[in-house]
Design a protein around this motif. Structure first.
Motif, short mmCIF file in Angstrom:
data_model
loop_
_atom_site.label_atom_id
_atom_site.label_comp_id
_atom_site.label_asym_id
_atom_site.label_seq_id
_atom_site.Cartn_x
_atom_site.Cartn_y
_atom_site.Cartn_z
N VAL A 155 21.41 26.43 112.78
CA VAL A 155 21.29 26.28 114.23
C VAL A 155 19.88 26.70 114.62
O VAL A 155 19.46 27.83 114.36
N VAL A 156 19.15 25.78 115.21
CA VAL A 156 17.79 26.07 115.65
C VAL A 156 17.67 25.65 117.10
O VAL A 156 18.10 24.56 117.48
N GLU A 157 17.08 26.54 117.89
CA GLU A 157 16.90 26.20 119.30
C GLU A 157 15.85 25.13 119.46
O GLU A 157 14.90 25.05 118.68
N ASP A 158 16.02 24.32 120.49
CA ASP A 158 15.06 23.26 120.79
C ASP A 158 13.65 23.80 120.89
O ASP A 158 12.72 23.26 120.30
N GLU A 159 13.49 24.90 121.63
CA GLU A 159 12.14 25.41 121.85
C GLU A 159 11.52 25.95 120.57
O GLU A 159 10.31 25.82 120.35
N VAL A 160 12.34 26.53 119.71
CA VAL A 160 11.82 27.05 118.44
C VAL A 160 11.34 25.89 117.56
O VAL A 160 10.25 25.93 116.99
N LEU A 161 12.14 24.85 117.51
CA LEU A 161 11.78 23.71 116.68
C LEU A 161 10.51 23.05 117.20
O LEU A 161 9.58 22.74 116.45
N SER A 162 10.47 22.90 118.52
CA SER A 162 9.31 22.28 119.14
C SER A 162 8.06 23.13 118.92
O SER A 162 7.00 22.63 118.52
N ALA A 163 8.19 24.45 119.14
CA ALA A 163 7.04 25.34 118.98
C ALA A 163 6.55 25.32 117.53
O ALA A 163 5.35 25.32 117.27
N SER A 164 7.48 25.28 116.58
CA SER A 164 7.09 25.29 115.17
C SER A 164 6.34 24.02 114.81
O SER A 164 5.31 24.06 114.13
N LEU A 165 6.85 22.89 115.27
CA LEU A 165 6.19 21.62 114.97
C LEU A 165 4.79 21.57 115.57
O LEU A 165 3.84 21.13 114.93
N TRP A 166 4.68 22.06 116.81
CA TRP A 166 3.36 22.02 117.45
C TRP A 166 2.39 23.01 116.85
O TRP A 166 1.18 22.77 116.81
N THR A 167 2.90 24.14 116.37
CA THR A 167 2.02 25.07 115.68
C THR A 167 1.45 24.41 114.43
O THR A 167 0.27 24.50 114.14
N ARG A 168 2.34 23.72 113.72
CA ARG A 168 1.90 23.03 112.50
C ARG A 168 0.90 21.91 112.83
O ARG A 168 -0.10 21.74 112.13
N LEU A 169 1.17 21.18 113.91
CA LEU A 169 0.25 20.11 114.31
C LEU A 169 -1.15 20.67 114.55
O LEU A 169 -2.14 20.05 114.19
N GLY A 170 -1.19 21.85 115.17
CA GLY A 170 -2.48 22.46 115.46
C GLY A 170 -3.27 22.82 114.22
O GLY A 170 -4.49 22.94 114.25
N GLN A 171 -2.55 23.00 113.10
CA GLN A 171 -3.24 23.36 111.86
C GLN A 171 -3.79 22.14 111.13
O GLN A 171 -4.53 22.27 110.17
N LEU A 172 -3.41 20.97 111.57
CA LEU A 172 -3.80 19.76 110.84
C LEU A 172 -5.04 19.14 111.49
O LEU A 172 -5.02 18.78 112.66
N ASP A 173 -6.10 19.05 110.69
CA ASP A 173 -7.38 18.59 111.25
C ASP A 173 -7.38 17.13 111.65
O ASP A 173 -8.13 16.73 112.53
N SER A 174 -6.54 16.33 110.99
CA SER A 174 -6.63 14.89 111.28
C SER A 174 -5.80 14.48 112.49
O SER A 174 -5.72 13.31 112.80
N VAL A 175 -5.20 15.47 113.15
CA VAL A 175 -4.38 15.14 114.33
C VAL A 175 -5.11 15.50 115.62
O VAL A 175 -5.56 16.62 115.80
#
Lengths: 499, 312
Positions: A155-175
């Protein structure tokens, strides 16, 4: 057919319009890596490999997947998402009232994308056991893996999942990220459909004709709301069930509303406990589910008729809790005939396999509710007949929307991402244009092979459990008990629903 | 004896290729039609290119000039050629990595976005550049030659357009309007290329011996030649000439000459004569319904052959 999909965990579906309370807004944080802020505006005239419309869970995941796949990681990806948000360092104390049941297959994808690590850092709750039963009979099914050794879902909250994905996006230089909207036109697929349907004689005559069709090599052209013009080799529509990309594609969209609403809330248990069980009960007004959040709190998703949902929303907190407990415990709705038939069948199963005991666990009693966590949203079904057009692919809710009763909606979206990633990786590995319809059609075929049966099964279940007609009740209860007694079948269902 | 070897080779090939053919493979349809005869393909340019000197057929040339605008309409008459890329690009890529590169591990292989980086590739009978462009996207420095000036112009224009839109660096493509024999006479050409691709070309060559010797002249020792062509069997006659020319009227009658089709044995012996070591032979099949190519056990109609030039 439907029985193999009896996977009952439950989810709250996202809706844009239901976050009314200002308290919720305070906690509604969509983080973006600060570094990104410096170049969020794409330059005029730049060309991207992939533009993702919509930075929700599935859109953000698609961008992560493409940017972190070898052979594709030199690709430039742009995510267009109107909503801007601040980065997260730790999870807020208050639980999000929208939660997802993340299936093991989805978790595996998130692990590959280095997103799950971030989810772990924030917050999630494993579900070791799922118990599904109904109000009309004593029929019961329990899902668990190898004596609770493996988790059934997370069970993962919407906001946690969203925050995790966006944190990861921020680490990717090609995005790159653009906060705004974009206009675009999408080439029609009708021509390719027609020519594939036409006979060889037409193909031969096409030789002489010079058509005025747009060049299939032309890229998708986008105009951003700030005026920049950009191009992309592939446009991914991840903009939810009201998808503008889908409308621009002009594909047929099959849809209906259930005249049901999902009521969500964060509830308090009467006492602290291990809380690793997901509960779902089918009642005459619709399925009610309770998923664990931590030792003392659980998340409620109650899909019920619109009238009943509106009534539930108007109740005071105490009355609401009484209604929830009543729905979980009420025994007055039993169907005598079906119950008697079921008893005979149960004896038969026990005779065949004495080891089967229907280990019925008692659901927790709920004694409190988080202030302002109660919300309701309409439920519907939708399916696009085509997921792709030249240089365009739809993923997630933009292509298919299902009833939340099996908790598979978001998991299907993530499985789209996995399929699409595989297909465009293959295209790149073969030196092919990643927007090529020849490869995108593979995505459409594979994704639809997954989505359509699940969609049909979930819709069928919803209808099957909406009736109180005795033969139907008997059959469904017998089916449920049969599946529960038949381990190979149950494993198969769990495997299929794990996506 | 021979039949046994064929089966064994095919089995090896299936193992080598199963991982990328699983997707495209739709071996449902029993009847096979050569893509050439559906597309009208490069047959005639090949005839023009490799016929006896000066024997250019102006009528056929005109036909191809008219066709040449069609090359990049992926659902048009050249659809089967586009579709064939799904077999032949991986075939060239994997053969090159297997036979001409130091051993690499599987993960590095999967992750390599430019397996042809620094590799010189010659695409004989390139047409509109349908095969040249993917090879260049994989990092190759590709030279495409074709006899029809219109084709070369088209191919060049398409690559320029494609390059300008391409965000990531890739290899290069140069097109020229010439024959392989002419090219092999140029000073810079001998032993220049790592890979020579003759896709759907040799079945239109009048002088196969001269053609293979020209191939041999331009390939580096240790380099690779990849051929896809049509077998000379009753089945290929039925499919390619009776089926495509007369029954389905996909191409003008008389375009193809059964006598010019090449059997794998003939091609293999010619290659061996000019210092090649034949490494692989496999049947191919086009399904007109799914419009896809797949690897096939039978090489009675279309087949691919890969050979490596001996080092000494």
């Amino acid at each position: 057919m439907f029985v193999r999909l009896l996977w009952f965990c439950v989810v709250a579906v996202i809706l844009n319009n239901f976050l009314a309370s200002s308290k919720m807004l305070l906690h509604r944080i969509r983080p973006i890596h600060l570094r990104r802020m410096l170049h969020t505006r794409p330059q005029n005239g730049s060309t991207y490999d992939v533009v993702v419309i919509g930075g929700g869970l599935v859109g953000a995941c698609a961008a992560c997947a493409i940017a972190s796949t070898p052979t594709l990681n030199t690709s430039r990806v742009l995510v267009i998402e109107p909503r801007e948000s601040k980065p997260w360092t730790t999870a807020p104390e208050k639980f999000s009232n929208r939660v997802y049941s993340v299936a093991p297959g989805t978790k595996k994808l998130l692990e590959e994308l280095n997103v799950w690590k971030i989810v772990q850092k924030f917050r999630y709750r494993p579900v070791k056991r799922l118990q599904v039963w109904e109000s009309a009979t004593d029929a019961l099914i329990v899902f668990q893996n190898d004596g609770l050794a493996k988790n059934v879902s997370y069970v993962v909250e919407d906001e946690v999942l969203s925050a995790s994905l966006w944190t990861r996006l921020g680490q990717l230089d090609s995005v790159d990220v653009y906060h705004g909207t974009a206009k675009y036109t999408i080439p029609s697929r009708s021509r390719s459909r027609d020519s594939s349907a036409s006979g060889p004689a037409d193909a031969a005559s096409g030789l002489e004709e010079e058509t005025n069709e747009p060049d299939p090599d032309d890229l998708v052209k986008l105009t951003l709301s700030t005026g920049e013009k950009i191009e992309s080799r592939l446009l991914i529509g991840a903009d939810g069930f009201n998808s503008a990309v889908r409308k621009a594609m002009g594909v047929k969209y099959l849809s209906w509303n259930y005249d049901q609403k999902g009521v969500v809330a964060t509830l308090h248990l009467s006492e602290a406990q291990e809380n690793a069980v997901g509960w779902q009960r089918f009642t005459s007004t619709g399925p009610i589910a309770i998923l664990p959040l931590n030792e003392t709190k659980s998340s409620l998703v109650w899909s019920t008729s619109s009238d009943e949902a509106n009534r539930l929303m108007r109740l005071s907190d105490e009355e609401f809790l009484d209604a929830v407990n009543f729905a979980m415990w009420d025994d007055s709705g039993k169907n005598g005939a079906a119950q008697a038939a079921l008893k005979t069948l149960e004896n038969f199963f026990t005779y065949l396999r004495p080891s089967i005991t229907l280990t019925r666990q008692i659901p927790p009693t709920l004694t409190g509710i988080d202030q302002g966590s109660r919300a309701a949203f309409p439920l519907g079904l939708g399916h696009a007949t085509q997921y792709v057009a030249p240089r365009v692919a739809l993923i997630g809710d933009s292509a298919h929307r299902i009833h939340p009763l099996a908790g598979l909606g978001v998991n299907l979206g993530f499985s789209d991402v996995a399929v699409l990633r595989r297909v465009i990786q293959e295209a790149a590995h073969n030196g092919e244009d990643i927007g090529s319809l020849r490869y995108l059609l593979d995505y459409e075929r594979d994704a639809q092979r997954r989505v359509v049966p699940i969609m049909a099964a979930v819709d069928g279940l919803n209808r099957l459990y909406s009736t109180s007609w005795s033969p139907a009740v008997t059959l469904r209860s017998a089916g449920l008990n049969f599946v529960n007694a038949c381990d190979p079948l149950k494993r198969q269902i769990m495997r299929r629903a794990s996506l | 004896m021979h039949a046994k070897r064929t089966v064994a080779t095919a089995r090896v090939c299936r193992n080598v290729f199963h991982f990328y053919s699983h997707n495209g493979a739709t071996p449902l349809l029993a009847f096979t039609v050569s893509r050439r005869y559906i597309s009208g393909g490069t047959a005639l340019d090949a005839d023009v290119s490799y016929g006896q000197a000066g024997a250019r057929d102006e009528g056929e040339h005109g036909f191809f000039q008219k066709m040449s605008g069609q090359w990049w309409k992926t659902d048009g008459n050249f659809q089967p050629l586009h579709a064939m890329n799904r077999l032949r690009v991986p075939l060239i890529r994997d053969s090159f990595l297997a036979y001409c590169s130091p051993r690499i591990d599987a993960e590095a292989y999967r992750n390599n976005a430019v397996p042809f980086a620094g590799t010189k590739i010659l695409d004989v009978g390139c047409g509109g550049g349908i095969l040249s462009e993917p090879l260049a996207r994989l990092g190759g420095d590709v030279t495409g030659i074709d006899m029809v000036a219109e084709n070369v112009r088209n191919a060049r224009a398409h690559w320029t357009k494609s390059l300008s839109r391409r965000p990531n660096p890739v290899g290069s493509v140069e097109y020229s309007c010439s024959t392989l024999e002419e090219l092999s006479q140029e000073e810079t050409s001998p032993l220049l290329y790592d890979i020579v691709v003759c896709s759907e070309v040799v079945e239109h060559v009048k002088d196969l011996d001269g053609f293979i010797s020209a191939v041999s002249a331009v390939v580096k020792p240790g380099g690779l030649v990849v051929v896809t062509t049509i077998n000379r069997t009753v089945v290929s006659w039925a499919a390619a000439i009776v089926g495509a020319e007369y029954a389905m009227r996909l191409v003008p009658k008389g375009t193809h000459h059964y006598g010019k089709f090449v059997t794998p044995e003939e091609l293999g012996s010619k290659l061996r004569r000019y210092a090649f070591d034949v490494r692989l032979k496999h049947g191919m099949r086009y399904s007109p319904l799914s419009r896809r190519w797949s690897w096939a056990m039978s090489d009675a109609v279309n087949y691919a052959m890969v050979a490596v030039k001996n080092v000494n």
